[in-house]
Scaffold this motif. Structure first.
Motif, short mmCIF file in Angstrom:
data_model
loop_
_atom_site.label_atom_id
_atom_site.label_comp_id
_atom_site.label_asym_id
_atom_site.label_seq_id
_atom_site.Cartn_x
_atom_site.Cartn_y
_atom_site.Cartn_z
N VAL A 16 0.84 -1.20 0.00
CA VAL A 16 0.00 0.00 0.00
C VAL A 16 0.88 1.25 0.00
CG1 VAL A 16 -1.73 1.29 1.27
CG2 VAL A 16 -1.88 -1.19 1.16
N TRP A 17 1.93 1.23 0.81
CA TRP A 17 2.83 2.39 0.87
C TRP A 17 3.50 2.61 -0.49
CZ3 TRP A 17 8.33 2.05 0.54
CH2 TRP A 17 8.95 3.28 0.68
N MET A 18 3.88 1.50 -1.16
CA MET A 18 4.51 1.65 -2.47
C MET A 18 3.55 2.24 -3.49
SD MET A 18 7.11 -1.41 -3.31
CE MET A 18 6.54 -1.21 -4.96
N VAL A 19 2.30 1.77 -3.45
CA VAL A 19 1.31 2.30 -4.38
C VAL A 19 1.13 3.80 -4.15
CG1 VAL A 19 -1.14 2.27 -4.98
CG2 VAL A 19 0.10 0.14 -4.76
N PHE A 20 1.09 4.20 -2.87
CA PHE A 20 0.95 5.62 -2.57
C PHE A 20 2.15 6.40 -3.13
CE2 PHE A 20 2.11 9.22 0.12
CZ PHE A 20 0.99 10.01 -0.03
N THR A 21 3.35 5.87 -2.90
CA THR A 21 4.55 6.59 -3.33
C THR A 21 4.62 6.69 -4.85
OG1 THR A 21 5.65 5.74 -1.37
CG2 THR A 21 7.04 6.69 -3.07
N LEU A 67 0.85 11.94 3.05
CA LEU A 67 0.90 10.63 3.69
C LEU A 67 0.20 10.69 5.04
CD1 LEU A 67 1.98 7.79 3.29
CD2 LEU A 67 4.07 8.47 4.45
N GLY A 68 0.51 11.76 5.82
CA GLY A 68 -0.13 11.94 7.12
C GLY A 68 -1.64 12.07 6.98
N GLY A 69 -2.06 12.87 5.98
CA GLY A 69 -3.48 13.07 5.76
C GLY A 69 -4.20 11.77 5.46
N TRP A 70 -3.60 10.94 4.59
CA TRP A 70 -4.23 9.67 4.24
C TRP A 70 -4.27 8.75 5.45
CZ3 TRP A 70 -7.25 9.11 0.34
CH2 TRP A 70 -7.07 9.89 -0.81
N LEU A 71 -3.19 8.76 6.25
CA LEU A 71 -3.16 7.87 7.42
C LEU A 71 -4.28 8.23 8.40
CD1 LEU A 71 0.63 7.37 8.08
CD2 LEU A 71 -1.04 5.71 7.25
N GLN A 72 -4.62 9.55 8.47
CA GLN A 72 -5.70 9.95 9.37
C GLN A 72 -7.04 9.94 8.66
OE1 GLN A 72 -4.56 13.73 11.23
NE2 GLN A 72 -2.45 13.13 10.78
N LEU A 73 -7.09 9.36 7.44
CA LEU A 73 -8.31 9.29 6.64
C LEU A 73 -8.89 10.68 6.39
CD1 LEU A 73 -10.08 6.17 8.16
CD2 LEU A 73 -8.56 6.31 6.20
N ASP A 74 -8.00 11.68 6.30
CA ASP A 74 -8.46 13.03 6.04
C ASP A 74 -7.63 13.59 4.88
OD1 ASP A 74 -9.47 15.56 6.09
OD2 ASP A 74 -8.15 16.21 7.70
N PRO A 75 -7.90 13.12 3.66
CA PRO A 75 -7.04 13.45 2.53
C PRO A 75 -7.24 14.85 1.97
CG PRO A 75 -8.82 12.02 1.82
CD PRO A 75 -8.98 12.19 3.29
N GLY A 76 -8.20 15.61 2.49
CA GLY A 76 -8.36 16.97 2.01
C GLY A 76 -9.39 17.08 0.91
#
Lengths: 307, 285
Positions: A16-21, A67-76
């Motif tokens: 998942v982290w790789m897909v994000f990156t 990355l932080g935003g997605w981890l908190q499920l708050d992507p903006g």
């Protein structure tokens, strides 16, 4: 088992982290920002827009922020629907897609398993050939061809079912039918070949020699081992369902995640697209984890500790 | 029975015949006596199949038959280009992994595992979305980019198959003999092992090409693949669904592009199956 579970979970997180990156790199590496196709705004307006979406920060800080935003499920916020944020758009679509997908998976697998059993009862019979050929055609053709012909025939030709929508049960029939074809074909093929293979095993011969009817042998003795490959292909089947839902939601105008994903991709709403990609990735990883667990539960050979 | 007997059944003949006709029309489309695919005749929009428009016309009055034949060019070009890209990547990667030290083999195949764990389809959609923005795509590089993407998505199965086969081939006596005679490892791989892989590679290509064709149709149908003014079977189906409504059902616009794709996919599958049976020594009785 626990260590296997931990290792698998860790590998999933890495994926998942790789897909994000990779997604972040693709979006940032593209020449031009998401707003460049619009009329060129005055310089200070452009700066204000970039500040609003944090496009003016250094790359590494944008990466960490997102990355932080997605981890908190708050992507903006979404880029094209400024009043909605990505989480609420995907959140609104998800239950619809989930309903569609799980109905298709359950119905498709059930029908496929039944057809597989019936075909395996008399291998080489006309019915067996019919199942095998239909399943191959179902797997070979793209979903939009099958869906298109079905809509033409059933909705426009006969006028039996509505050609779009999802809120009423009649309008759900066609989308679920289309989406369930791939799991059904997959299940029918795997169960048929698994049962035929199992019925030549010694335990099946012994059971028949004891006088148990061929149907009972097939149903009570051979079915369980024959289901293992079916469970093992749960993850690829789910992937096929997800890509299929993109097409089906498009054809039947169903506002699920797939529709938002494709709309977002067409008008370059990067946060929304990234959100859908991540959602699908997490879903697939969870399902493949589940498939591993189920395989382990169904197959006692895997449970014995290796010396 | 001859070695190629699976390829001479009536159904295989039909499939091969269809493929030959398709490839021929794709190659010779510019010289066929048909209207230009972009010749719009608004007065003749929505014509049902008749004498002028053999299989009907679209919303702008363009001849559907001509558009399908021109679409064949793009669709088949995608399939062939994607297949070739997968061939190039996959065979080189598999050969280098299978023929190398076990450490190199391990890491090269871990990389393939890693690629396979990523849901590439969704990343490709993201990539297609981003690429729509760039000037390079507008200048006509889009189709080239698209071919490359198709190859990149499907090279891993080829790499796996070639690697496995290479590993077993370089342990055979003739390979040991060649090494004992002083053949350098690289020459052994490319000049001795590779020719022996041809049947396997051929069979794998027949598996990959239909998948590439499907993927092109999928992306183009969603509006993210081939872009107007280019036509492919996928974009034709997309055009059809955009105008599908109960008031005016242009059924021919859905039916014929779908049929072209369906027939070609089925033919490819049939020929692929026959080829696999013909080339697999284990299935020869």
């Amino acid at each position: 088992m626990t260590s296997l579970l931990i290792r698998r979970t860790f590998a999933s997180l890495i994926t998942v982290w790789m897909v994000f990156t990779i997604s972040f790199v693709i979006i940032r590496a593209a020449p031009g920002g998401p707003f460049d196709a619009n009329r060129d705004p005055p310089a200070d307006v452009k700066r204000a827009i970039e500040a609003r979406y944090q496009l003016d920060a250094p790359l590494w800080s944008q990466y960490l922020d997102q990355l932080g935003g997605w981890l908190q499920l708050d992507p903006g916020p979404s880029l094209r629907q400024p009043d909605h944020d990505v989480a609420s758009i995907l959140g609104a679509g998800f239950p619809i897609s989930l309903l569609l997908g799980s109905l298709a998976l359950i119905i498709g697998t059930t029908v496929g398993v039944l057809l597989g059993i019936l075909a395996a009862l008399r291998p080489g019979s006309g019915f067996d050939h019919l199942v095998v050929i239909t399943a191959s055609i179902g797997l070979a053709l793209p979903l939009y061809v099958i869906a298109g012909l079905l809509v033409l025939a059933v909705s426009f030709g006969l006028g039996w079912l509505p050609p779009a929508g999802w809120q009423t049960i009649p309008s759900l029939i066609l989308p679920v039918l289309c989406l369930s074809l791939v799991p059904a074909a997959q299940a029918a093929r795997l169960v048929r070949s698994g049962l035929i293979e199992m019925s030549t095993e010694e335990f099946a011969r012994t059971a028949r020699a004891k006088g148990i009817s061929p149907f009972s042998v097939l149903f009570f003795h051979c079915l369980r081992p024959a289901l293992i490959p079916l469970v093992a292909t749960l993850a690829p089947t789910a992937a096929a369902l997800l890509t299929g839902s993109l097409v089906v939601e498009q054809i039947f105008a169903i506002p699920g995640v797939g529709m938002h994903f494709i709309q977002g991709a067409l008008n370059r709403d990067y946060p929304l697209v990234l959100g859908a990609v991540l959602l699908y990735t997490v879903l697939l990883q969870l399902l493949s984890l589940l498939a591993d667990l189920l395989t382990w539960m169904l197959d006692p050979r895997l449970r014995e500790p290796l010396q | 029975m001859s070695r190629l007997s699976p390829l001479t059944s009536p159904i295989a003949y039909l499939a091969i015949g269809w493929l030959i006709v398709t490839v021929a029309t794709a190659l010779f489309a510019p010289w066929l006596p048909i209207a230009a695919p972009d010749a719009a005749a608004p007065a003749a929009a929505w014509s049902a199949p008749d004498q002028t428009f053999l299989i009907g016309s679209d919303a702008l009055g363009r001849d559907l038959l001509s558009r399908i034949l021109w679409g064949t060019r793009i669709s088949l070009a995608c399939a062939v280009a994607g297949g070739m890209a997968a061939l190039l990547f996959g065979v080189s990667w598999g050969l280098l992994a299978g023929g190398g030290s076990s450490a190199r083999d391990h890491w090269m195949m871990r990389f393939v595992d890693l690629i396979d764990s990523i849901p590439l389809v969704f990343l490709v959609i993201l990539l297609a979305s981003v690429a729509r923005n760039s000037a390079w795509v507008h200048a006509g590089g889009g189709l080239a980019l698209f071919f490359i993407i198709l190859g990149v998505v499907y090279w891993t199965p080829m790499a796996r198959v070639v690697r496995g086969e290479t590993r077993s081939l370089i342990r055979r006596e003739w390979a040991l003999a060649a090494t004992a005679l002083g053949t350098p490892p690289r020459r052994l791989l490319w000049r001795q092992v590779l020719p022996n892989l041809v049947p396997t590679i051929l069979v794998t290509v027949t598996l990959i090409i239909p998948r590439v064709l499907l993927f092109e149709a999928f992306l183009s149908f969603l509006g993210l693949g081939v872009q107007a003014p280019e036509v492919s079977w996928g974009t034709l189906a997309r055009d059809a669904f955009e105008v599908l409504n109960p008031v005016r059902t242009a059924w021919w616009m859905v039916l014929f592009p779908s049929l072209a794709l369906a027939m070609t996919l089925l033919s490819l599958n049939i020929v692929g199956d026959a080829l696999r049976t013909a080339l697999d020594p284990k299935q020869q009785r």
